[in-house]
Enzyme design. Structure first.
Site, PDB file in Angstrom:
ATOM      1  N   GLY A  12      28.006  32.676   6.532  1.00 36.42           N
ATOM      2  CA  GLY A  12      27.696  31.251   6.563  1.00 36.42           C
ATOM      3  C   GLY A  12      26.233  30.887   6.702  1.00 36.42           C
ATOM      4  O   GLY A  12      25.905  29.811   7.203  1.00 36.42           O
ATOM      5  N   ASN A 108      28.302  25.668  -6.839  1.00 32.62           N
ATOM      6  CA  ASN A 108      28.308  27.034  -6.320  1.00 32.62           C
ATOM      7  C   ASN A 108      26.889  27.557  -6.255  1.00 32.62           C
ATOM      8  O   ASN A 108      26.045  27.204  -7.091  1.00 32.62           O
ATOM      9  CB  ASN A 108      29.151  27.926  -7.252  1.00 32.62           C
ATOM     10  CG  ASN A 108      29.210  29.376  -6.788  1.00 32.62           C
ATOM     11  OD1 ASN A 108      29.519  29.651  -5.636  1.00 32.62           O
ATOM     12  ND2 ASN A 108      28.884  30.302  -7.682  1.00 32.62           N
ATOM     13  N   HIS A 110      24.713  31.008  -6.542  1.00 31.11           N
ATOM     14  CA  HIS A 110      24.853  32.400  -6.984  1.00 31.11           C
ATOM     15  C   HIS A 110      23.507  33.095  -6.809  1.00 31.11           C
ATOM     16  O   HIS A 110      22.466  32.533  -7.186  1.00 31.11           O
ATOM     17  CB  HIS A 110      25.312  32.462  -8.450  1.00 31.11           C
ATOM     18  CG  HIS A 110      25.511  33.865  -8.936  1.00 31.11           C
ATOM     19  ND1 HIS A 110      26.609  34.621  -8.578  1.00 31.11           N
ATOM     20  CD2 HIS A 110      24.711  34.668  -9.680  1.00 31.11           C
ATOM     21  CE1 HIS A 110      26.487  35.828  -9.115  1.00 31.11           C
ATOM     22  NE2 HIS A 110      25.346  35.878  -9.784  1.00 31.11           N
ATOM     23  N   ASP A 147      33.007  25.346 -13.361  1.00 28.79           N
ATOM     24  CA  ASP A 147      34.045  24.981 -14.336  1.00 28.79           C
ATOM     25  C   ASP A 147      35.116  26.068 -14.267  1.00 28.79           C
ATOM     26  O   ASP A 147      35.149  26.854 -13.318  1.00 28.79           O
ATOM     27  CB  ASP A 147      33.439  24.834 -15.753  1.00 28.79           C
ATOM     28  CG  ASP A 147      32.796  26.118 -16.237  1.00 28.79           C
ATOM     29  OD1 ASP A 147      32.053  26.054 -17.230  1.00 28.79           O
ATOM     30  OD2 ASP A 147      33.024  27.189 -15.625  1.00 28.79           O
ATOM     31  N   ALA A 180      15.129  31.212  -1.702  1.00 32.28           N
ATOM     32  CA  ALA A 180      15.739  30.477  -2.812  1.00 32.28           C
ATOM     33  C   ALA A 180      17.042  29.768  -2.416  1.00 32.28           C
ATOM     34  O   ALA A 180      17.104  28.538  -2.389  1.00 32.28           O
ATOM     35  CB  ALA A 180      15.994  31.424  -3.987  1.00 32.28           C
TER      36      ALA A 180
HETATM   37  C1  GRF Z   1      25.153  34.533  -0.566  1.00 32.76           C
HETATM   38  O1  GRF Z   1      24.437  35.661  -0.973  1.00 32.76           O
HETATM   39  C2  GRF Z   1      25.426  33.667  -1.758  1.00 32.76           C
HETATM   40  O2  GRF Z   1      24.448  33.759  -2.749  1.00 32.76           O
HETATM   41  C3  GRF Z   1      26.687  34.235  -2.296  1.00 32.76           C
HETATM   42  O3  GRF Z   1      27.441  34.677  -1.178  1.00 32.76           O
HETATM   43  C4  GRF Z   1      26.552  34.898  -0.094  1.00 32.76           C
HETATM   44  C5  GRF Z   1      26.997  34.010   1.025  1.00 32.76           C
HETATM   45  O4  GRF Z   1      26.269  34.306   2.169  1.00 32.76           O
HETATM   46  N1  GRF Z   1      27.399  33.210  -3.028  1.00 32.76           N
HETATM   47  P1  GRF Z   1      26.473  33.363   3.466  1.00 32.76           P
HETATM   48  O5  GRF Z   1      27.930  33.452   3.864  1.00 32.76           O
HETATM   49  O6  GRF Z   1      26.077  31.963   3.062  1.00 32.76           O
HETATM   50  O7  GRF Z   1      25.532  33.951   4.471  1.00 32.76           O
END
Ligand code: GRF
Length: 198
Positions: A12, A108, A110, A147, A180
């Protein structure tokens, strides 16, 4: 006031970045209504509780079939009348019914510059392992609308991060999060909440 729900599966840190951004005023016109996880022990649920945000677990383990889990997830989400669903490390394939019903209302984060290192199987550390294996000099993170596909929806923001000599997947992951993810995800939520992004 944008009603926001955050779906999580792990530590999180992106959720924490969102919580902090609301507290500091970097995100306005938005309220975190609920944090939902598929994992009972996700620390992200603790973060929600520590910040007086409703924390709910909908675990596949509690349902006989995937369809029953999907329905429970949908019903739980529907109950909060959300304007925006944020996937912050949510490692569950969303039911097509959910992505259809909440079309253009799910975003989302990524951990790569889509279309590199994305799609089925590319999540968490594996994304960074593949980037290092390929020898890229620059990677980063992407926020996009969700999507029916995997990491295929319209891109909202991207932020590049330098790969450094001696990087391990863990070191690179942390730099991508700090430089980022934790910046562009709160920004996307704020811009949607304030009508800057439609
Ligand atoms: C992050 O690396 C994010 O890019 C990916 O899952 C991970 C989540 O990490 N979608 P956290 O639970 O927010 O620390």
């Amino acid at each position: 006031m944008l009603r926001v729900g955050v779906l999580v599966s792990g530590g999180g840190t992106n959720l924490q970045a969102i919580i902090d951004a609301v507290a500091s005023g970097k995100i306005t016109n938005a309220k975190l209504e609920v944090v939902i996880s598929n994992k009972k022990d996700a620390y992200a649920l603790e973060r929600a509780k520590n910040n007086n945000i409703e924390a709910v677990c909908v675990s596949p383990k509690d349902y006989e079939t995937r369809d029953e889990f999907n329905k429970a997830l949908m019903d739980t989400i529907d109950g909060y009348n959300l304007d925006l669903i944020v996937l912050a490390g949510f490692l569950v394939v969303l039911p097509a019914e959910l992505t259809r019903k909440y079309a253009r209302k799910i975003i989302n984060i990524h951990p790569s510059l889509i279309p590199s290192f994305c799609g089925d199987g590319f999540y968490g550390l594996k994304v960074h392992e593949e980037a290092l294996k390929r020898g890229v000099k620059v990677t980063g993170a992407t926020v996009h609308f969700v999507d029916e596909g995997t990491d295929t929806g319209p891109i909202i923001f991207q932020k590049a991060v330098e790969v450094e000599e001696g990087d391990t997947p863990e070191i690179l992951q942390k730099r991508v999060m700090e430089q980022a993810e934790w910046i562009i995800l709160p920004k996307a939520i704020n811009d949607i909440a304030n009508g800057i992004i439609k």
